[in-house]
Design a protein around this motif. Sequence first.
Motif, short mmCIF file in Angstrom:
data_model
loop_
_atom_site.label_atom_id
_atom_site.label_comp_id
_atom_site.label_asym_id
_atom_site.label_seq_id
_atom_site.Cartn_x
_atom_site.Cartn_y
_atom_site.Cartn_z
N THR A 71 2.11 57.17 -7.74
CA THR A 71 1.00 56.43 -8.34
C THR A 71 1.41 55.00 -8.69
O THR A 71 0.69 54.04 -8.39
N LYS A 72 2.60 54.86 -9.30
CA LYS A 72 3.09 53.53 -9.65
C LYS A 72 3.42 52.72 -8.39
O LYS A 72 3.17 51.52 -8.33
N ALA A 73 4.01 53.40 -7.40
CA ALA A 73 4.35 52.71 -6.15
C ALA A 73 3.10 52.19 -5.46
O ALA A 73 3.07 51.06 -4.95
N ALA A 74 2.05 53.00 -5.45
CA ALA A 74 0.80 52.57 -4.82
C ALA A 74 0.22 51.37 -5.55
O ALA A 74 -0.31 50.43 -4.92
N HIS A 75 0.31 51.35 -6.88
CA HIS A 75 -0.25 50.25 -7.66
C HIS A 75 0.43 48.93 -7.33
O HIS A 75 -0.23 47.88 -7.25
N VAL A 76 1.75 48.96 -7.11
CA VAL A 76 2.50 47.73 -6.85
C VAL A 76 2.53 47.40 -5.36
O VAL A 76 2.31 46.25 -4.97
N ARG A 77 2.81 48.40 -4.53
CA ARG A 77 2.98 48.16 -3.10
C ARG A 77 1.67 48.08 -2.33
O ARG A 77 1.66 47.71 -1.15
N GLN A 78 0.56 48.42 -2.98
CA GLN A 78 -0.75 48.30 -2.34
C GLN A 78 -1.69 47.45 -3.19
O GLN A 78 -2.90 47.67 -3.20
N ALA A 79 -1.14 46.47 -3.86
CA ALA A 79 -1.96 45.56 -4.66
C ALA A 79 -2.91 44.78 -3.76
O ALA A 79 -2.52 44.29 -2.70
N ALA A 80 -4.17 44.68 -4.17
CA ALA A 80 -5.17 44.01 -3.34
C ALA A 80 -4.83 42.55 -3.08
O ALA A 80 -5.24 41.97 -2.07
N GLN A 81 -4.06 41.93 -4.00
CA GLN A 81 -3.75 40.50 -3.89
C GLN A 81 -2.50 40.20 -3.08
O GLN A 81 -2.00 39.07 -3.08
N LEU A 82 -1.95 41.18 -2.35
CA LEU A 82 -0.72 40.96 -1.60
C LEU A 82 -0.85 39.85 -0.55
O LEU A 82 0.14 39.23 -0.19
N ALA A 83 -2.05 39.62 -0.07
CA ALA A 83 -2.22 38.64 1.00
C ALA A 83 -1.92 37.22 0.55
O ALA A 83 -1.45 36.41 1.35
N ASP A 84 -2.18 36.91 -0.74
CA ASP A 84 -2.07 35.50 -1.13
C ASP A 84 -1.44 35.26 -2.51
O ASP A 84 -1.47 34.14 -3.01
N ASP A 85 -0.86 36.27 -3.11
CA ASP A 85 -0.27 36.11 -4.44
C ASP A 85 1.24 36.29 -4.34
O ASP A 85 1.74 37.41 -4.19
N PRO A 86 2.02 35.19 -4.43
CA PRO A 86 3.48 35.29 -4.31
C PRO A 86 4.10 36.24 -5.33
O PRO A 86 5.07 36.94 -5.04
#
Length: 219
Positions: A71-86
Amino acid sequence: MRARVLCLVLALAALGGCQSTSASGSGSTPTPGPDTPHQTLRFRPVLMDPANGEPHIAPSTSNPAPITDPTKAAHVRQAAQLADDPGAQEAAFAALDCSKPDPLKGKDDPALPLAACDTGNQELLLGPVLLDGKAVDKASYLHDADQNAWVINLTFTPSGRKLWADFTGAHEGDYVAMLVDGQVLSSPKINGRIDGDTQISGGFTEQSARDLAASINNH
Protein backbone atom coordinates in the motif's frame (compact mmCIF):
# COMPACT_ATOMS: atom_id res chain seq x y z
CA MET A 1 20.70 10.28 -16.19
CA ARG A 2 22.35 7.55 -18.23
CA ALA A 3 19.81 5.81 -20.45
CA ARG A 4 20.20 2.14 -21.18
CA VAL A 5 18.08 1.09 -24.14
CA LEU A 6 16.88 -2.51 -24.42
CA CYS A 7 15.81 -3.52 -27.92
CA LEU A 8 12.67 -5.45 -28.78
CA VAL A 9 14.77 -8.03 -30.58
CA LEU A 10 17.99 -7.68 -28.62
CA ALA A 11 17.66 -7.89 -24.87
CA LEU A 12 20.41 -6.28 -22.80
CA ALA A 13 21.78 -4.57 -25.89
CA ALA A 14 24.43 -1.87 -26.10
CA LEU A 15 23.52 1.68 -25.20
CA GLY A 16 21.40 3.67 -27.61
CA GLY A 17 20.51 3.32 -31.25
CA CYS A 18 18.12 0.39 -30.94
CA GLN A 19 15.23 0.09 -33.34
CA SER A 20 11.81 -1.29 -32.57
CA THR A 21 10.97 -3.81 -35.29
CA SER A 22 8.22 -6.18 -36.21
CA ALA A 23 8.72 -9.91 -35.82
CA SER A 24 10.13 -12.12 -38.56
CA GLY A 25 8.35 -15.38 -37.69
CA SER A 26 5.35 -16.67 -35.78
CA GLY A 27 7.11 -19.48 -33.88
CA SER A 28 5.38 -22.11 -31.73
CA THR A 29 2.28 -21.19 -29.75
CA PRO A 30 2.14 -23.02 -26.41
CA THR A 31 -1.28 -23.87 -24.99
CA PRO A 32 -1.61 -23.03 -21.29
CA GLY A 33 -2.31 -26.01 -19.08
CA PRO A 34 -4.35 -26.17 -15.86
CA ASP A 35 -1.28 -25.30 -13.78
CA THR A 36 -0.04 -22.47 -16.00
CA PRO A 37 0.08 -19.21 -14.02
CA HIS A 38 -1.22 -16.00 -15.51
CA GLN A 39 1.38 -13.26 -15.92
CA THR A 40 0.25 -9.73 -16.61
CA LEU A 41 1.71 -8.17 -19.77
CA ARG A 42 1.58 -4.40 -20.01
CA PHE A 43 3.04 -1.70 -22.25
CA ARG A 44 3.86 1.67 -20.70
CA PRO A 45 5.56 4.75 -22.20
CA VAL A 46 8.84 5.71 -20.55
CA LEU A 47 8.54 9.20 -19.10
CA MET A 48 10.95 11.69 -20.62
CA ASP A 49 12.90 14.38 -18.77
CA PRO A 50 12.01 17.70 -20.44
CA ALA A 51 15.28 19.22 -19.19
CA ASN A 52 17.46 16.99 -21.38
CA GLY A 53 15.07 15.04 -23.61
CA GLU A 54 16.29 11.76 -22.15
CA PRO A 55 14.19 9.03 -20.55
CA HIS A 56 13.88 8.91 -16.78
CA ILE A 57 16.17 5.90 -16.19
CA ALA A 58 18.70 5.60 -13.38
CA PRO A 59 21.06 2.87 -12.17
CA SER A 60 19.65 1.13 -9.13
CA THR A 61 21.50 1.73 -5.88
CA SER A 62 21.52 -0.32 -2.71
CA ASN A 63 18.71 0.90 -0.51
CA PRO A 64 18.82 -0.19 3.12
CA ALA A 65 15.16 0.70 3.61
CA PRO A 66 13.08 0.27 0.44
CA ILE A 67 9.32 0.48 0.84
CA THR A 68 8.14 -3.11 1.17
CA ASP A 69 4.53 -2.52 2.19
CA PRO A 70 2.40 -2.79 -1.00
CA THR A 71 0.00 0.00 0.00
CA LYS A 72 2.80 2.42 0.91
CA ALA A 73 4.82 1.41 -2.16
CA ALA A 74 1.85 2.08 -4.43
CA HIS A 75 1.32 5.51 -2.84
CA VAL A 76 4.91 6.59 -3.56
CA ARG A 77 5.79 4.63 -6.70
CA GLN A 78 2.46 5.32 -8.41
CA ALA A 79 2.02 8.96 -7.48
CA ALA A 80 -0.09 10.76 -10.07
CA GLN A 81 2.44 13.62 -10.24
CA LEU A 82 5.40 11.44 -11.31
CA ALA A 83 5.33 12.91 -14.81
CA ASP A 84 6.32 16.43 -13.77
CA ASP A 85 7.19 16.63 -10.06
CA PRO A 86 10.94 16.19 -9.35
CA GLY A 87 10.24 15.62 -5.66
CA ALA A 88 7.80 12.80 -6.41
CA GLN A 89 10.25 11.30 -8.89
CA GLU A 90 13.08 11.34 -6.35
CA ALA A 91 10.85 9.75 -3.71
CA ALA A 92 9.75 7.03 -6.14
CA PHE A 93 13.34 6.11 -7.01
CA ALA A 94 14.27 6.18 -3.31
CA ALA A 95 11.48 3.68 -2.59
CA LEU A 96 13.03 1.10 -4.95
CA ASP A 97 15.73 -1.50 -4.51
CA CYS A 98 15.90 -3.62 -7.65
CA SER A 99 17.90 -6.35 -5.92
CA LYS A 100 14.96 -7.13 -3.62
CA PRO A 101 11.46 -8.58 -4.21
CA ASP A 102 8.99 -6.07 -5.61
CA PRO A 103 5.98 -5.52 -3.31
CA LEU A 104 3.98 -4.29 -6.33
CA LYS A 105 4.62 -7.40 -8.44
CA GLY A 106 1.45 -7.92 -10.43
CA LYS A 107 -0.37 -5.27 -8.35
CA ASP A 108 0.38 -2.02 -10.17
CA ASP A 109 -2.53 0.23 -11.15
CA PRO A 110 -2.64 0.51 -14.96
CA ALA A 111 -4.23 3.97 -14.82
CA LEU A 112 -1.33 5.53 -12.88
CA PRO A 113 2.38 6.15 -13.61
CA LEU A 114 4.85 3.66 -12.16
CA ALA A 115 8.43 3.57 -10.93
CA ALA A 116 9.76 0.09 -11.75
CA CYS A 117 12.91 -1.99 -12.27
CA ASP A 118 14.16 -3.65 -15.43
CA THR A 119 15.99 -6.95 -15.71
CA GLY A 120 19.32 -5.10 -15.62
CA ASN A 121 18.50 -3.59 -12.20
CA GLN A 122 17.86 -0.10 -13.49
CA GLU A 123 15.01 2.12 -12.33
CA LEU A 124 12.55 3.70 -14.75
CA LEU A 125 9.65 6.12 -14.52
CA LEU A 126 6.75 5.01 -16.68
CA GLY A 127 3.44 6.47 -17.77
CA PRO A 128 0.01 4.82 -17.50
CA VAL A 129 -0.59 1.59 -19.42
CA LEU A 130 -1.25 2.06 -23.12
CA LEU A 131 -1.72 -1.62 -24.03
CA ASP A 132 -2.11 -4.80 -22.00
CA GLY A 133 -2.44 -8.52 -22.58
CA LYS A 134 -6.01 -8.11 -23.85
CA ALA A 135 -4.51 -6.50 -26.95
CA VAL A 136 -2.53 -9.70 -27.68
CA ASP A 137 -4.24 -12.38 -29.73
CA LYS A 138 -1.51 -14.93 -29.05
CA ALA A 139 2.04 -15.24 -27.80
CA SER A 140 4.49 -17.68 -29.33
CA TYR A 141 8.19 -18.37 -28.88
CA LEU A 142 10.95 -18.94 -31.40
CA HIS A 143 14.70 -18.95 -31.78
CA ASP A 144 15.98 -15.90 -33.62
CA ALA A 145 18.86 -17.29 -35.67
CA ASP A 146 20.24 -13.84 -36.50
CA GLN A 147 20.65 -12.97 -32.83
CA ASN A 148 21.04 -16.54 -31.53
CA ALA A 149 18.41 -15.86 -28.89
CA TRP A 150 15.02 -17.13 -27.80
CA VAL A 151 12.30 -14.49 -28.13
CA ILE A 152 8.58 -14.07 -27.50
CA ASN A 153 6.49 -13.15 -30.53
CA LEU A 154 3.30 -11.16 -29.91
CA THR A 155 0.46 -11.19 -32.42
CA PHE A 156 -2.00 -8.41 -31.64
CA THR A 157 -5.75 -8.39 -31.98
CA PRO A 158 -6.99 -6.06 -34.77
CA SER A 159 -7.75 -3.29 -32.25
CA GLY A 160 -4.46 -3.90 -30.41
CA ARG A 161 -2.51 -3.78 -33.64
CA LYS A 162 -4.07 -0.43 -34.55
CA LEU A 163 -3.38 1.06 -31.11
CA TRP A 164 0.23 -0.14 -31.21
CA ALA A 165 0.75 1.15 -34.75
CA ASP A 166 -0.82 4.52 -33.94
CA PHE A 167 1.21 4.90 -30.74
CA THR A 168 4.56 4.00 -32.27
CA GLY A 169 3.82 6.15 -35.29
CA ALA A 170 3.03 9.17 -33.12
CA HIS A 171 5.94 8.74 -30.66
CA GLU A 172 9.02 8.35 -32.81
CA GLY A 173 12.08 9.10 -30.70
CA ASP A 174 10.37 8.24 -27.44
CA TYR A 175 10.74 5.00 -25.46
CA VAL A 176 8.24 2.33 -24.51
CA ALA A 177 8.54 -0.32 -21.81
CA MET A 178 7.16 -3.85 -21.91
CA LEU A 179 6.48 -5.28 -18.47
CA VAL A 180 5.53 -8.68 -17.09
CA ASP A 181 4.08 -8.57 -13.57
CA GLY A 182 5.51 -5.08 -13.13
CA GLN A 183 9.10 -5.82 -14.20
CA VAL A 184 10.43 -4.20 -17.35
CA LEU A 185 11.73 -6.75 -19.87
CA SER A 186 12.71 -4.18 -22.48
CA SER A 187 12.47 -0.41 -23.00
CA PRO A 188 13.33 0.30 -26.64
CA LYS A 189 13.51 3.57 -28.47
CA ILE A 190 10.74 3.95 -31.03
CA ASN A 191 12.30 4.60 -34.42
CA GLY A 192 9.10 4.44 -36.43
CA ARG A 193 5.62 3.03 -36.78
CA ILE A 194 5.29 -0.71 -36.03
CA ASP A 195 2.35 -2.19 -37.88
CA GLY A 196 2.49 -5.92 -37.22
CA ASP A 197 3.76 -8.54 -34.80
CA THR A 198 6.36 -7.57 -32.23
CA GLN A 199 9.08 -9.53 -30.44
CA ILE A 200 10.28 -9.29 -26.84
CA SER A 201 13.69 -10.53 -25.74
CA GLY A 202 14.75 -10.97 -22.16
CA GLY A 203 17.72 -13.33 -22.07
CA PHE A 204 15.31 -16.26 -22.32
CA THR A 205 16.15 -19.94 -22.41
CA GLU A 206 13.92 -22.10 -24.59
CA GLN A 207 12.02 -23.24 -21.49
CA SER A 208 11.55 -19.77 -20.02
CA ALA A 209 10.41 -18.41 -23.40
CA ARG A 210 7.89 -21.23 -23.71
CA ASP A 211 6.66 -20.72 -20.15
CA LEU A 212 6.24 -16.97 -20.55
CA ALA A 213 4.38 -17.34 -23.85
CA ALA A 214 2.04 -19.87 -22.24
CA SER A 215 1.46 -17.53 -19.29
CA ILE A 216 0.62 -14.62 -21.59
CA ASN A 217 -1.79 -16.87 -23.48
CA ASN A 218 -3.49 -17.74 -20.19
CA HIS A 219 -5.87 -14.77 -20.37
